[in-house]
Design a protein around this motif. Structure first.
Motif, PDB file in Angstrom:
ATOM      1  N   UNK A   1       0.846  -1.171   0.000  1.00  0.00           N
ATOM      2  CA  UNK A   1       0.000   0.000   0.000  1.00  0.00           C
ATOM      3  C   UNK A   1       0.887   1.227   0.000  1.00  0.00           C
ATOM      4  N   UNK A   2       0.270   2.377  -0.249  1.00  0.00           N
ATOM      5  CA  UNK A   2       1.059   3.610  -0.228  1.00  0.00           C
ATOM      6  C   UNK A   2       0.182   4.752   0.269  1.00  0.00           C
ATOM      7  N   UNK A   3       0.860   5.780   0.736  1.00  0.00           N
ATOM      8  CA  UNK A   3       0.150   6.964   1.190  1.00  0.00           C
ATOM      9  C   UNK A   3       0.955   8.192   0.823  1.00  0.00           C
ATOM     10  N   UNK A   4       0.346   9.061   0.045  1.00  0.00           N
ATOM     11  CA  UNK A   4       0.968  10.338  -0.311  1.00  0.00           C
ATOM     12  C   UNK A   4       0.631  11.370   0.761  1.00  0.00           C
ATOM     13  N   UNK A   5       1.462  12.384   0.902  1.00  0.00           N
ATOM     14  CA  UNK A   5       1.192  13.418   1.911  1.00  0.00           C
ATOM     15  C   UNK A   5      -0.188  14.032   1.712  1.00  0.00           C
ATOM     16  N   UNK A   6      -0.961  14.074   2.777  1.00  0.00           N
ATOM     17  CA  UNK A   6      -2.279  14.681   2.723  1.00  0.00           C
ATOM     18  C   UNK A   6      -3.342  13.842   2.045  1.00  0.00           C
TER      19      UNK A   6
END
Length: 118
Positions: free
Chosen positions: A37-42
């Motif tokens: 999984x991934x998460x970008x800022x904001x």
């Protein structure tokens, strides 16, 4: 002690490639469905790709299909994510996740940062 340790992140130009690794220990790796999984800022977390315990079936989010390849080596207790043709929108913290196929155990790694920028 259960551990998932990601590595291989970094900064790359658009169109470049990276190979992420997720090294597992402390549990029976081949009993777990693995995913990235991934998460970008904001932004909200986003599922990227998954692979069944035997490695014979893989799944991809539409955003990465055709550019990313997930794989695993159960003898090495390691999962990989080959990322090609990277785009700026692929930037984010990439996490690996382990889901037991027999129990409700779920484990997460600490993440590795991927930045795609010119």
């Amino acid at each position: 002690q259960v551990q998932l340790v990601e590595s291989g992140g970094g900064m790359v130009q658009p169109g470049g490639s990276l190979r992420l690794s997720c090294a597992a220990s402390g549990f029976i790796f081949s009993d777990y469905h693995m995913s990235w999984g991934r998460q970008a800022p904001g932004e909200e977390p986003e599922w990227v790709s998954g692979i069944k315990p035997a490695g014979d079936t893989t799944y991809y989010a539409d955003a990465v299909k055709g550019r990313f390849t997930i794989s695993r080596d159960n003898a090495k207790n390691t999962m990989y994510l080959q990322m090609n043709s990277l785009k700026p929108e692929d930037t984010g913290m990439y996490y690996c996740k382990a889901d037991s196929i027999f129990t409700n155990h779920i484990y997460w790694g600490q993440g590795t940062q991927v930045t795609v920028s010119s």
